[in-house]
Scaffold this motif. Structure first.
Motif, PDB file in Angstrom:
ATOM      1  N   ALA A  59     -51.667 -63.309-110.003  1.00 60.51           N
ATOM      2  CA  ALA A  59     -51.008 -63.811-108.802  1.00 60.51           C
ATOM      3  C   ALA A  59     -51.969 -64.645-107.958  1.00 60.51           C
ATOM      4  O   ALA A  59     -51.584 -65.691-107.422  1.00 60.51           O
ATOM      5  CB  ALA A  59     -50.459 -62.645-107.980  1.00 60.51           C
ATOM      6  N   GLU A  60     -53.196 -64.203-107.852  1.00 58.80           N
ATOM      7  CA  GLU A  60     -54.183 -64.943-107.041  1.00 58.80           C
ATOM      8  C   GLU A  60     -54.427 -66.329-107.622  1.00 58.80           C
ATOM      9  O   GLU A  60     -54.460 -67.334-106.905  1.00 58.80           O
ATOM     10  CB  GLU A  60     -55.486 -64.153-106.965  1.00 58.80           C
ATOM     11  N   ASN A  61     -54.594 -66.412-108.929  1.00 58.90           N
ATOM     12  CA  ASN A  61     -54.916 -67.698-109.537  1.00 58.90           C
ATOM     13  C   ASN A  61     -53.715 -68.610-109.696  1.00 58.90           C
ATOM     14  O   ASN A  61     -53.867 -69.784-110.036  1.00 58.90           O
ATOM     15  CB  ASN A  61     -55.621 -67.484-110.874  1.00 58.90           C
ATOM     16  N   ALA A  62     -52.521 -68.096-109.434  1.00 57.36           N
ATOM     17  CA  ALA A  62     -51.332 -68.942-109.412  1.00 57.36           C
ATOM     18  C   ALA A  62     -51.220 -69.720-108.105  1.00 57.36           C
ATOM     19  O   ALA A  62     -50.425 -70.663-108.001  1.00 57.36           O
ATOM     20  CB  ALA A  62     -50.079 -68.101-109.625  1.00 57.36           C
ATOM     21  N   GLY A 114     -62.549 -68.915-108.514  1.00 56.31           N
ATOM     22  CA  GLY A 114     -61.550 -68.493-109.497  1.00 56.31           C
ATOM     23  C   GLY A 114     -61.135 -69.662-110.356  1.00 56.31           C
ATOM     24  O   GLY A 114     -61.774 -70.728-110.353  1.00 56.31           O
ATOM     25  N   TRP A 115     -60.029 -69.507-111.075  1.00 55.45           N
ATOM     26  CA  TRP A 115     -59.535 -70.573-111.950  1.00 55.45           C
ATOM     27  C   TRP A 115     -58.693 -71.574-111.158  1.00 55.45           C
ATOM     28  O   TRP A 115     -59.000 -72.754-111.116  1.00 55.45           O
ATOM     29  CB  TRP A 115     -58.739 -69.988-113.102  1.00 55.45           C
ATOM     30  N   TYR A 116     -57.628 -71.116-110.563  1.00 53.95           N
ATOM     31  CA  TYR A 116     -56.771 -71.938-109.694  1.00 53.95           C
ATOM     32  C   TYR A 116     -56.385 -73.272-110.337  1.00 53.95           C
ATOM     33  O   TYR A 116     -56.521 -74.345-109.741  1.00 53.95           O
ATOM     34  CB  TYR A 116     -57.454 -72.186-108.355  1.00 53.95           C
ATOM     35  N   GLY A 117     -55.907 -73.182-111.584  1.00 50.94           N
ATOM     36  CA  GLY A 117     -55.433 -74.385-112.262  1.00 50.94           C
ATOM     37  C   GLY A 117     -56.500 -75.414-112.529  1.00 50.94           C
ATOM     38  O   GLY A 117     -56.189 -76.589-112.751  1.00 50.94           O
ATOM     39  N   GLY A 118     -57.758 -74.990-112.532  1.00 50.16           N
ATOM     40  CA  GLY A 118     -58.862 -75.905-112.777  1.00 50.16           C
ATOM     41  C   GLY A 118     -59.614 -76.323-111.532  1.00 50.16           C
ATOM     42  O   GLY A 118     -60.685 -76.932-111.622  1.00 50.16           O
ATOM     43  N   ASP A 161     -57.441 -59.902 -94.977  1.00 56.43           N
ATOM     44  CA  ASP A 161     -56.559 -60.549 -95.948  1.00 56.43           C
ATOM     45  C   ASP A 161     -57.302 -61.348 -97.018  1.00 56.43           C
ATOM     46  O   ASP A 161     -56.671 -62.097 -97.758  1.00 56.43           O
ATOM     47  CB  ASP A 161     -55.533 -61.456 -95.254  1.00 56.43           C
ATOM     48  N   TRP A 162     -58.617 -61.217 -97.102  1.00 54.96           N
ATOM     49  CA  TRP A 162     -59.342 -61.865 -98.190  1.00 54.96           C
ATOM     50  C   TRP A 162     -59.299 -60.950 -99.416  1.00 54.96           C
ATOM     51  O   TRP A 162     -59.673 -59.784 -99.338  1.00 54.96           O
ATOM     52  CB  TRP A 162     -60.805 -62.090 -97.831  1.00 54.96           C
ATOM     53  N   PRO A 163     -58.887 -61.439-100.565  1.00 53.78           N
ATOM     54  CA  PRO A 163     -58.897 -60.600-101.773  1.00 53.78           C
ATOM     55  C   PRO A 163     -60.307 -60.442-102.333  1.00 53.78           C
ATOM     56  O   PRO A 163     -61.217 -61.220-102.021  1.00 53.78           O
ATOM     57  CB  PRO A 163     -58.001 -61.371-102.744  1.00 53.78           C
ATOM     58  N   GLU A 164     -60.479 -59.435-103.164  1.00 56.45           N
ATOM     59  CA  GLU A 164     -61.759 -59.210-103.830  1.00 56.45           C
ATOM     60  C   GLU A 164     -62.183 -60.459-104.602  1.00 56.45           C
ATOM     61  O   GLU A 164     -61.363 -61.235-105.060  1.00 56.45           O
ATOM     62  CB  GLU A 164     -61.633 -58.044-104.815  1.00 56.45           C
ATOM     63  N   GLY A 165     -63.470 -60.586-104.782  1.00 56.69           N
ATOM     64  CA  GLY A 165     -63.973 -61.713-105.555  1.00 56.69           C
ATOM     65  C   GLY A 165     -65.287 -62.215-105.011  1.00 56.69           C
ATOM     66  O   GLY A 165     -65.868 -61.649-104.084  1.00 56.69           O
ATOM     67  N   VAL A 166     -65.769 -63.293-105.597  1.00 53.88           N
ATOM     68  CA  VAL A 166     -67.002 -63.933-105.143  1.00 53.88           C
ATOM     69  C   VAL A 166     -66.638 -65.122-104.268  1.00 53.88           C
ATOM     70  O   VAL A 166     -65.795 -65.944-104.631  1.00 53.88           O
ATOM     71  CB  VAL A 166     -67.859 -64.399-106.330  1.00 53.88           C
ATOM     72  N   TYR A 167     -67.297 -65.207-103.126  1.00 56.66           N
ATOM     73  CA  TYR A 167     -67.019 -66.267-102.161  1.00 56.66           C
ATOM     74  C   TYR A 167     -68.255 -67.124-101.935  1.00 56.66           C
ATOM     75  O   TYR A 167     -69.393 -66.636-101.953  1.00 56.66           O
ATOM     76  CB  TYR A 167     -66.590 -65.662-100.817  1.00 56.66           C
ATOM     77  N   LEU A 168     -68.000 -68.403-101.722  1.00 58.24           N
ATOM     78  CA  LEU A 168     -69.028 -69.325-101.269  1.00 58.24           C
ATOM     79  C   LEU A 168     -68.657 -69.762 -99.857  1.00 58.24           C
ATOM     80  O   LEU A 168     -67.597 -70.341 -99.644  1.00 58.24           O
ATOM     81  CB  LEU A 168     -69.119 -70.533-102.201  1.00 58.24           C
ATOM     82  N   LEU A 169     -69.521 -69.431 -98.910  1.00 64.88           N
ATOM     83  CA  LEU A 169     -69.321 -69.854 -97.531  1.00 64.88           C
ATOM     84  C   LEU A 169     -70.060 -71.174 -97.348  1.00 64.88           C
ATOM     85  O   LEU A 169     -71.285 -71.226 -97.490  1.00 64.88           O
ATOM     86  CB  LEU A 169     -69.855 -68.804 -96.572  1.00 64.88           C
ATOM     87  N   GLU A 254     -61.402 -65.234-114.749  1.00 61.22           N
ATOM     88  CA  GLU A 254     -60.169 -65.258-113.943  1.00 61.22           C
ATOM     89  C   GLU A 254     -59.052 -65.993-114.671  1.00 61.22           C
ATOM     90  O   GLU A 254     -57.876 -65.663-114.527  1.00 61.22           O
ATOM     91  CB  GLU A 254     -60.466 -65.884-112.585  1.00 61.22           C
ATOM     92  N   LYS A 255     -59.402 -66.977-115.472  1.00 61.12           N
ATOM     93  CA  LYS A 255     -58.401 -67.721-116.233  1.00 61.12           C
ATOM     94  C   LYS A 255     -57.715 -66.844-117.281  1.00 61.12           C
ATOM     95  O   LYS A 255     -56.541 -67.061-117.608  1.00 61.12           O
ATOM     96  CB  LYS A 255     -59.051 -68.931-116.907  1.00 61.12           C
ATOM     97  N   THR A 256     -58.414 -65.837-117.812  1.00 57.50           N
ATOM     98  CA  THR A 256     -57.826 -64.992-118.852  1.00 57.50           C
ATOM     99  C   THR A 256     -56.644 -64.179-118.325  1.00 57.50           C
ATOM    100  O   THR A 256     -55.812 -63.720-119.108  1.00 57.50           O
ATOM    101  CB  THR A 256     -58.851 -64.006-119.425  1.00 57.50           C
ATOM    102  N   GLY A 257     -56.574 -63.962-117.018  1.00 54.46           N
ATOM    103  CA  GLY A 257     -55.485 -63.181-116.442  1.00 54.46           C
ATOM    104  C   GLY A 257     -55.707 -61.681-116.480  1.00 54.46           C
ATOM    105  O   GLY A 257     -54.864 -60.916-116.000  1.00 54.46           O
ATOM    106  N   LYS A 258     -56.827 -61.234-117.022  1.00 57.25           N
ATOM    107  CA  LYS A 258     -57.116 -59.802-117.039  1.00 57.25           C
ATOM    108  C   LYS A 258     -57.542 -59.347-115.649  1.00 57.25           C
ATOM    109  O   LYS A 258     -58.122 -60.111-114.880  1.00 57.25           O
ATOM    110  CB  LYS A 258     -58.207 -59.479-118.065  1.00 57.25           C
ATOM    111  N   GLN A 259     -57.229 -58.099-115.336  1.00 59.33           N
ATOM    112  CA  GLN A 259     -57.542 -57.598-114.008  1.00 59.33           C
ATOM    113  C   GLN A 259     -59.048 -57.348-113.884  1.00 59.33           C
ATOM    114  O   GLN A 259     -59.631 -56.628-114.690  1.00 59.33           O
ATOM    115  CB  GLN A 259     -56.762 -56.325-113.725  1.00 59.33           C
TER     116      GLN A 259
END
Length: 514
Positions: A59-62, A114-118, A161-169, A254-259
């Motif tokens: 859902a996030e990467n969609a 993330g992936w986010y469609g590239g 409301d930020w989801p888990e993951g790696v962020y670049l500020l 993230e592109k693989t869709g695995k949790q």
């Protein structure tokens, strides 16, 4: 690792005892004036109302990505730079940013990788313009050459409301100069997921901000730091080793869709139950510096059925200790690299900080990885030895298929002196040039009684090769396709459960050790 030990240390392994260790609004209320908000630092755990819900990778990467996430202009070294008072936080927690700039003002944007469609990142938040301040010069401890940035906090960021993951500020000065500050929103629980591990201790080990890291000082190796602090910015673009050794692999995962779940080396050290119930742990291109807790916790997870992937080389090579700083726990990484210098070598030899394989309490890394560090500088082609296995399915390789440039700059290989887990299968056996000396690099797969599987690629360039020719070093588009497909196979298989239950090892160690 950079500095290899003499041959006597390798011979020593044969006779010394080895210890087996066992979607977000852009509201201004996310930013508060400096000085308030989260206390502590490192992996400190401020109280929150409830555990955050795990992010849904699919859902996030969609969601639409943000192509404009990279640095447009780096500018002068001190034009803008910053660091955070925490290495990671849980979603919903706050952290402080310490920013120094030679301009009158700056702003901050937060991008989740993330992936986010590239697009490879999504922007979740932006601060109002903040007043700029040129902060104090670096402070160097004359005893161990530790560098800190004794700055005042500039703003507090709330990750609501930020989801888990790696962020670049992304810090942007009024002049247009930009730098990154990395931040991991770690996962509250990892059960049923693949855990992506950021190699934060290695980022800091190589960080030369302020003139000292664990390798060099202004005069060279002699005045190198013996301890490095997270209380300072990273040099260059501000991301440490993240962009070169981790970013492409996270995008692919993230592109693989695995949790997925996310954590840092600091979290792995602090939380003995971090990997409880996880499907697998993925360490990335260069994860060299490990504490006793880190190694113990990963070994325990492996022995309980958690799969492990080492997508690099030179991992678990340096033994470290964590200590607190004024900003919080586990923000100081100590590594003397020489037991004769470390004051605890005689009083607590198991915590002395040199290579894990060396005295006074040698525990070679091959006990966990399957292979061990053997070369810098390395150059060569990744050469397939067992093409028919599950890892290389769909890649079209044959025995002897070679991919130029994929080996380097550091490598691992089977070590006859061991310890080597069994059963183990050598999947690739690659001739290399090690600074003019012929050697080999190996990729391996072994399984345990718990059913877990451990895969190691044996080359530090595996993740970089996911960029294809943009990686340089002679990596080709064919190499990119091979590494990408093999990594997808690996992640999908790890996510399905213990690898050993589905993919038994065909042990072939005798081919290489006689």
């Amino acid at each position: 690792m950079r500095v290899l030990r003499g041959i006597t240390n390798w011979m020593l392994l044969a006779v010394l005892p080895v210890l087996l260790l066992a979607g977000c609004s852009f509201e201004n209320d996310g930013v508060q004036p400096g000085g308030g908000g989260a206390g502590g630092g490192g992996t400190g755990r401020p109280a929150i109302a409830a555990s955050p819900k795990a992010a849904d990778t699919v859902a996030e990467n969609a969601l639409p990505g943000t192509p404009d996430w990279k640095l447009r202009k780096r500018g002068q070294a001190d034009e803008i730079e910053g660091y955070a008072d925490r290495v990671s936080v849980l979603p919903g927690e706050s952290f402080q940013l310490f920013v120094s700039t030679t301009t009158r003002g700056f702003k901050v944007e937060a991008f989740r990788v993330g992936w986010y469609g590239g697009a490879q990142a999504r922007k979740l938040w932006e601060s109002p313009r903040q007043p700029g301040v040129r902060q104090a010069y670096p402070k160097v401890n004359n005893e161990n050459y530790t560098v800190t940035a004794p700055w005042k906090p500039s703003l507090t960021v709330t990750t609501k409301d930020w989801p888990e993951g790696v962020y670049l500020l992304r810090l942007s000065a009024d002049s247009g100069a930009q730098r990154f500050v990395p931040m991991t929103l770690r996962s509250a629980q990892t059960a049923g997921r693949l855990v992506i591990l950021n190699a934060t201790t290695t980022w800091q080990a190589y960080n030369l901000w302020g003139g000292h890291n664990l390798y060099n000082g202004p005069s060279g190796y002699g005045d190198r730091a013996r301890a490095v602090s997270f209380d300072r910015p990273y040099d260059k673009d501000g991301t440490g080793k993240f962009m070169g050794y981790e970013h492409p692999a996270i995008v692919l995962a993230e592109k693989t869709g695995k949790q997925l779940a996310y954590a840092t080396d600091n979290d792995l050290h602090a939380n003995p139950d971090l990997l409880k119930g996880a499907r697998g742990l993925v360490t990335l291109g260069h994860d060299e510096y490990w504490s006793t807790n880190m190694r113990t916790n990963v070994t325990k997870a492996r022995d309980s059925g958690v799969n492990i992937a080492f997508l690099g080389a030179n991992a678990v090579n340096r033994h470290i200790r964590f200590s607190p700083t004024k900003l919080g726990p586990d923000r100081l990484v100590t590594c003397y690299k020489d037991s004769s210098e470390d004051p605890v070598a005689k009083t607590d030899p198991k915590e002395s900080t040199q290579d894990w394989r060396l005295p006074p309490a040698p525990r070679p890394e091959s006990d966990l990885i399957g292979i061990m560090y053997n070369c810098f500088p390395a150059a060569g082609s990744f050469t397939v030895h067992r093409p028919g296995g599950w890892l290389f399915r769909g890649t079209g390789v044959r025995e002897g298929t070679a991919f130029p440039g994929l080996i380097g700059p550091e490598t691992d290989a089977i070590n006859p002196a061991g310890p080597t887990p069994r059963p183990i299968e050598v999947l690739a056996h690659s001739p290399i040039d090690c600074g003019g000396v012929p050697k080999t690099a190996d990729a391996t797969y072994y399984t345990t009684k718990s059913g877990s599987g451990v895969v190691a690629t044996g080359t530090m360039r595996w993740v970089c090769a996911m960029r294809g020719p943009k990686c340089g070093h002679g990596v080709t588009e064919a190499g990119r396709r091979f590494v990408t497909k093999a990594t997808e196979n690996l992640l999908l298989a790890m996510a399905a459960g213990p690898l050993g239950a589905t993919y038994p090892v065909k042990d072939n160690l005798r081919e290489f050790t006689g």
